[in-house]
Write an enzyme that holds these catalytic residues in place. Structure first.
Site, PDB file in Angstrom:
ATOM      1  N   LEU A 186       5.018  -4.096   0.295  1.00 26.55           N
ATOM      2  CA  LEU A 186       3.787  -4.463   0.990  1.00 26.55           C
ATOM      3  C   LEU A 186       2.591  -3.736   0.402  1.00 26.55           C
ATOM      4  O   LEU A 186       1.573  -4.351   0.073  1.00 26.55           O
ATOM      5  CB  LEU A 186       3.946  -4.157   2.481  1.00 26.55           C
ATOM      6  N   LYS A 192       4.980 -10.734  15.907  1.00 26.50           N
ATOM      7  CA  LYS A 192       5.738 -10.355  14.709  1.00 26.50           C
ATOM      8  C   LYS A 192       7.156  -9.943  15.075  1.00 26.50           C
ATOM      9  O   LYS A 192       8.115 -10.255  14.353  1.00 26.50           O
ATOM     10  CB  LYS A 192       5.011  -9.215  13.982  1.00 26.50           C
ATOM     11  N   GLY A 244       5.306   0.481  -1.239  1.00 26.38           N
ATOM     12  CA  GLY A 244       6.480  -0.351  -1.432  1.00 26.38           C
ATOM     13  C   GLY A 244       6.051  -1.776  -1.701  1.00 26.38           C
ATOM     14  O   GLY A 244       4.963  -2.021  -2.248  1.00 26.38           O
TER      15      GLY A 244
END
Length: 302
Positions: free
Chosen positions: A11, A184, A9
């Site tokens: 990333l 994150k 995708g």
């Protein structure tokens, strides 16, 4: 190094393209982009400079790729039940598996299937979106923090970090992967959740005092849960403000969960919300705002 990209995708395509441009032997497992990329190559539109890879090794099945030195996993976490199917044909005697997926629990799931000694965790702060088939748009950031799933000699992880640096990625190895994962989540939980629910990009969410305050309050819940996990170095409350300032510079950015909801795809509620909630609950940390977000997302997803 022979590198297989599983989950090509926004990333996977972006980091895979940088690695190929740097001279690595990159093999992409493709779905909807297969025809466009095999026919016309991969177009990267980036704040760091656009480039084109006219020839890309793309495949429909992992068996066509065969054993790789490194498997880079960029799958959405709702597809983790396909690990065995998609990764097993890529694993040889010396294969390492790097997950750059969101949330918690990915390293544990990979370790259970392929052995903990193979698994490396990675946390990517990346602003990127898919474009037309054969295109990826890098909108900013991109740094990666790598950490071994098992405490051991960090030589291989340090070498992998150096490989990413040579490819133009800001990358470092850490001895505290757990802390990097939770850092994150301090960003992922409020912005993915609220932007998906409100169908607004991050700049509109932060433009209003009330929603900006809500983002900060959610971040503080996540930080409290993180610090209850026995981190080597606790996450300071001021980290929330640094993440707000970081996001102010993104402009009109749509997080991945907002795009997934717009396009009717499943949402990564388990790894990004439910698993962190469970870890917090185990340590006696209440996260009512995060619980509310998870419940509303589940309701919106039908």
């Amino acid at each position: 190094m022979k590198i297989a990209i599983v989950g090509a995708g926004a990333l996977g395509l972006y980091y895979g393209a940088l690695l190929q441009r740097a001279g690595e032997d990159v093999h992409f497992l493709l779905r909807r982009d297969f025809e466009a990329i095999v026919r016309n190559g991969l177009n990267v539109f980036s704040t760091d400079g656009d480039f084109v890879l006219p020839h890309v090794k793309g495949y429909r099945t992992p068996d066509e790729i065969g054993a790789a030195d490194l498997v880079l996993v960029g799958l959405k976490t709702f597809a983790n039940d396909r690990y065995e199917e998609l990764i097993r044909p890529l694993v040889g005697a010396e294969t390492r598996i790097l997950t750059l997926q969101n949330g918690l629990g990915n390293e544990e799931a990979l370790a259970a299937l392929f052995g903990p000694e193979r698994v490396i965790g990675g946390v990517a702060f990346l602003c990127s979106n898919r474009g037309e088939p054969g295109e990826v748009h890098h909108l900013g950031a991109g740094r990666i923090t790598l950490g071994d799933f098992l405490p051991r000699d960090r030589e291989w992880t340090e070498a992998l970090a150096a490989l990413f640096v040579r490819a133009g990625v800001e990358c470092r190895a850490t001895g505290d992967l757990k802390r990097a994962r939770w850092e994150k989540l301090v960003w992922n939980i409020p912005f993915n959740g609220l932007c998906a629910l409100l169908q607004q990009p991050v700049n509109l969410l932060l433009a209003r005092d009330a929603s900006r305050t809500l983002v900060r309050e959610i971040m503080h819940e996540v930080i409290a849960a993180a610090n209850a996990q026995g981190l080597t170095v606790p996450i300071a409350p001021a980290y929330a403000d640094s993440m707000l300032e970081f996001t102010d510079r993104m402009g009109e950015y749509k997080p991945s969960m907002q795009i997934d909801r717009e396009e009717g795809r499943p949402l990564e509620i388990g790894a990004i919300f439910r698993t962190p909630l469970a870890y917090g609950s185990q340590r006696g940390i209440a996260m009512p705002r995060v619980e509310m977000l998870a419940t509303l997302l589940e309701q919106s997803a039908g």
